[in-house]
Design an enzyme around this catalytic site. Structure first.
Site, PDB file in Angstrom:
ATOM      1  N   SER A   1       0.840  -1.202   0.000  1.00  0.00           N
ATOM      2  CA  SER A   1       0.000   0.000   0.000  1.00  0.00           C
ATOM      3  C   SER A   1       0.870   1.245   0.000  1.00  0.00           C
ATOM      4  CB  SER A   1      -0.902   0.022   1.239  1.00  0.00           C
ATOM      5  OG  SER A   1      -1.595   1.252   1.330  1.00  0.00           O
TER       6      SER A   1
ATOM      7  N   LYS B   1       2.892  -2.093   6.155  1.00  0.00           N
ATOM      8  CA  LYS B   1       2.970  -2.126   4.694  1.00  0.00           C
ATOM      9  C   LYS B   1       4.319  -1.595   4.203  1.00  0.00           C
ATOM     10  CE  LYS B   1      -0.915  -4.028   3.485  1.00  0.00           C
ATOM     11  NZ  LYS B   1      -0.941  -5.313   2.744  1.00  0.00           N
TER      12      LYS B   1
END
Length: 228
Positions: A129, A156
């Site tokens: 992400s 992430k």
């Protein structure tokens, strides 16, 4: 036939990625923590199911052993399983976030490496992400700038870094991380935002089906490489 494993694939982006790869003729294994939901999803698509909890070593090893026994190799691994880990910010929540979103990638990838090495064109795609991109979260023009998800973002970031490091240590296997786009799934329901999982899955599928001379060690969205 291309053999593909997708973790966390009983719903959302994982489910739609499975659907699109099946349409391309892949043999797709849907990995899911919950056996009932996973079997239901696999039956709906015509995929195969393996019980796979990315936070459990025994579950991961058993899933890869099942694929090894049935197929003898793995061509594509999609590390898709993840959690948002919003709400309270404390030690147990942090451990759960990193165990699922980062350590889970290590568990599954390490278990899959022997099977990936038996493939003629092994590929690993990690659904990461841009919420984990320093560039994005410090840029007032980006939606990530106002996203209050410390543990999700940090885990992430780790997922993207793991992708780069695996690409360096495993030059015979393509490793890429993907920002699939803000997607309307269970994870984002509280924010009321996002496009369809089908649209975002196309970004994952593109990286999963790169040519043999495709890039490795990158972080990409639908427009190409993303700074991070």
């Amino acid at each position: 036939m291309t053999v593909t494993l997708i973790t966390g694939a009983n719903k959302g982006i994982g489910f739609e990625t499975a659907k699109q790869l099946l349409e391309l003729g892949h043999v797709v294994y849907i990995g899911a923590r919950d056996a009932e939901r996973g079997e239901k999803a696999a039956a709906a698509l015509g995929a195969r199911f393996v019980q796979l909890d990315v936070t459990d070593d025994a579950s991961v090893k058993s899933a890869l052993a099942t694929i090894d026994s049935a197929e003898g190799r793995l061509d594509i691994l999609v590390n898709n399983a993840g959690i948002l880990a919003d709400g309270v910010l404390d030690g147990p929540t942090a451990l759960r976030a990193f165990d699922t979103n980062a350590v889970g990638i290590v568990r599954v990838t390490e278990a899959a490496l022997p099977l990936l090495r038996k493939s003629s064109a092994p590929t690993v795609v990690t659904v990461s992400s841009s919420a984990g991109s320093f560039w994005a979260v410090t840029n007032p023009d980006r939606p990530e700038f106002n996203l209050p998800l410390a543990l999700y973002s940090a885990s992430k970031s780790a997922a993207t870094m793991l992708t780069v490091q695996y690409a360096k240590s495993q030059p015979g296997i393509r490793f890429n991380a993907v920002e699939p786009g803000t997607t309307a799934t269970d994870l984002t329901a509280a924010f009321g935002i996002g496009r369809t999982p089908e649209e975002s899955a196309r970004v994952v599928v593109r990286l999963a089906t790169l040519d043999a001379d495709g890039p490795t060690g990158t972080f990409q969205d639908e427009n190409g490489e993303v700074p991070w």
